[in-house]
Scaffold this motif. Structure first.
Motif, PDB file in Angstrom:
ATOM      1  N   GLU A   1      -1.531   8.200  -0.396  1.00 21.40           N
ATOM      2  CA  GLU A   1      -2.338   7.543  -1.420  1.00 21.40           C
ATOM      3  C   GLU A   1      -2.275   8.332  -2.720  1.00 21.40           C
ATOM      4  OE1 GLU A   1      -6.931   5.992  -2.038  1.00 21.40           O
ATOM      5  OE2 GLU A   1      -6.288   6.802  -0.099  1.00 21.40           O
ATOM      6  N   GLY A   2      -2.070   7.624  -3.836  1.00 23.58           N
ATOM      7  CA  GLY A   2      -2.010   8.279  -5.145  1.00 23.58           C
ATOM      8  C   GLY A   2      -0.612   8.653  -5.587  1.00 23.58           C
TER       9      GLY A   2
ATOM     10  N   GLN B   1       0.875  -1.174   0.000  1.00 20.93           N
ATOM     11  CA  GLN B   1       0.000   0.000   0.000  1.00 20.93           C
ATOM     12  C   GLN B   1       0.906   1.216   0.000  1.00 20.93           C
ATOM     13  OE1 GLN B   1      -2.453   0.427   3.511  1.00 20.93           O
ATOM     14  NE2 GLN B   1      -2.806   2.595   3.099  1.00 20.93           N
ATOM     15  N   ARG B   2       0.766   2.069  -0.975  1.00 22.71           N
ATOM     16  CA  ARG B   2       1.641   3.244  -1.083  1.00 22.71           C
ATOM     17  C   ARG B   2       1.008   4.411  -0.333  1.00 22.71           C
ATOM     18  NH1 ARG B   2       7.014   4.277  -1.967  1.00 22.71           N
ATOM     19  NH2 ARG B   2       7.480   5.061  -4.029  1.00 22.71           N
ATOM     20  N   VAL B   3       1.790   5.093   0.483  1.00 26.97           N
ATOM     21  CA  VAL B   3       1.344   6.323   1.134  1.00 26.97           C
ATOM     22  C   VAL B   3       2.368   7.430   0.868  1.00 26.97           C
ATOM     23  CG1 VAL B   3      -0.001   5.200   2.956  1.00 26.97           C
ATOM     24  CG2 VAL B   3       2.424   5.662   3.346  1.00 26.97           C
TER      25      VAL B   3
ATOM     26  N   GLU C   1       1.517   6.355  -8.734  1.00 26.35           N
ATOM     27  CA  GLU C   1       0.382   5.478  -9.027  1.00 26.35           C
ATOM     28  C   GLU C   1       0.730   4.365 -10.022  1.00 26.35           C
ATOM     29  OE1 GLU C   1      -4.387   6.023  -9.998  1.00 26.35           O
ATOM     30  OE2 GLU C   1      -3.092   7.770  -9.696  1.00 26.35           O
TER      31      GLU C   1
ATOM     32  N   THR D   1       3.141   1.802  -8.369  1.00 27.13           N
ATOM     33  CA  THR D   1       2.463   0.960  -7.384  1.00 27.13           C
ATOM     34  C   THR D   1       1.591  -0.083  -8.084  1.00 27.13           C
ATOM     35  OG1 THR D   1       2.430   2.831  -5.851  1.00 27.13           O
ATOM     36  CG2 THR D   1       0.969   0.989  -5.346  1.00 27.13           C
TER      37      THR D   1
END
Length: 384
Positions: free
Chosen positions: A170-171, A166-168, A174, A177
């Motif tokens: 968010e966005g 989960q990439r933080v 993109e 990920t």
């Protein structure tokens, strides 16, 4: 003035480089604690640290929360932090040891950091786990990470094991990920030449100690050296496998201070070209470069003279490029200068090196490849 050389000073400034292993204690039938004979633990969590104090509480709490029931240790090497990272880690020692996670912390006080590769090697050398779980100090592992990756690694002793992320925030990143999380098992192998880097990304790595020792230590060149990509390619050279647990097991943080930003695109480009030539182009008698534009021509110019001669054509969908008929390699010392045909992709022939970015054509590239009924890893490889 001291005659001591810088290397000697660095060695002298390293603190607790070989501290005694602090292993789990076992309780006897009488209720008294007995020290376990010095031996290995199941998993060593390998954590290089440099000025990470603002992230460490979340990172270390997540380690405490692991649901793995085997034995664990946390091995931290502080690479000349100027903040209170070391103090924060020490502040968690009691909680970690209460969870039966032994803690080994060391580092150095040199005027500047020695780099991520150096810190990883030091953290590994002072650890004793049969398996290594790599953890960046700014990321957060989910509770089942060590359990699931350990189970996978026991079955794949000579592999680098990854996971979804989960990439933080968010966005951020993109496309990258999406790529990390959607690669098939087959593509973990075939897409190792793309500009995204290792298909099993470093912050998710889990491997056996014996495999790390087989591959060899991380490059210690310091800032600007892609130690993860170098190790990744060397692992593949040694016949290592790649695998991914298809669950999200890591919160992978993006921020401007990340060490990955110190590595230049040109450094990565050269490594990728060399590995492509070594592993793929050396096996092909000839091939087509898919993209007659900037990226395709750049790849051609970076090839060895032997591999340049194997390029039978460029192909493209752009009619303007196709109408030119040829690409002339002006920098060539050959006379006459090489002229490589530019064809429409439908009349070009495999195998192809694809120099068009994935997920950037609205699916057109993928549709064109599918229309030719080509097999990735045999008929084509992605390079960009």
């Amino acid at each position: 003035m001291s005659s001591e050389d810088p290397e000697q000073r660095d060695r002298r400034s390293e603190v607790d480089m070989n501290p005694p292993k602090r292993l789990r204690t076992a309780e006897s039938h009488t209720g008294t604690e007995l020290e376990v004979e010095k031996s290995t633990v199941d998993v060593s969590i390998i954590m290089p640290v440099y000025n990470a104090s603002c992230w460490l509480d979340e990172c270390l709490q997540a380690i405490v929360d692991q649901d793995f029931t085997g034995s664990m240790e946390l091995s931290v090497f502080d690479d000349a932090s100027t903040d209170d990272s070391r103090k924060v880690v020490e502040g968690w020692r009691e909680k970690l040891e209460a969870r039966l996670i032994s803690v080994v912390v060391s580092g150095h006080y040199s005027p500047k950091p020695r780099g991520v590769g150096f810190a990883k090697n030091k953290a590994i050398s002072q650890s004793c786990g049969q398996y290594l779980c790599f953890q960046d100090a700014d990321d957060i592992m989910l509770p089942q990470r060590i359990r699931l990756q350990y189970d996978a690694c026991v079955l794949h002793q000579n592999s680098l094991i990854g996971c979804r992320v989960q990439r933080v925030p968010e966005g951020s990143t993109e496309r990258y990920t999406h790529w990390i999380n959607t690669l098939s098992q087959h593509q973990l192998i075939t897409q190792v030449y793309t500009s995204h880097g290792p298909t099993v990304v470093m912050p998710t790595w889990f491997c056996s100690r014996k495999w790390y020792l087989k591959v060899g230590a991380f490059d210690e060149g310091g800032k600007g050296v892609p130690e993860d990509l170098l190790f990744f390619y060397q692992s593949l050279r040694q016949g290592g496998g790649l695998s991914r647990v298809d669950e999200c097991l890591l919160v992978y943080r993006y921020h401007e201070k990340a060490t990955t930003h110190s590595v230049t695109e040109e450094t990565i480009w050269k490594l990728r070209v060399d590995f492509l030539q070594e592993r793929v182009l050396s096996q092909w008698e000839n091939f087509t470069i898919w993209n007659a534009g900037k990226q395709g021509r750049k790849l051609y110019r970076c090839l060895s003279p032997t591999n340049q001669k194997k390029v039978k054509a460029f192909c493209d969908v752009d009619e303007n490029k196709i109408q030119k008929g040829f690409y002339t390699y002006e920098e060539s010392k050959e006379r006459p200068k090489p002229k490589i045909p530019i064809l429409h992709y439908k009349v070009a022939s495999a195998p192809f090196v694809i120099c068009v970015k994935l997920d950037m054509t609205g699916g057109i590239l993928e549709e064109n490849l599918n229309s030719l009924q080509l097999k990735e890893g045999i008929d084509f490889y992605h390079f960009n």
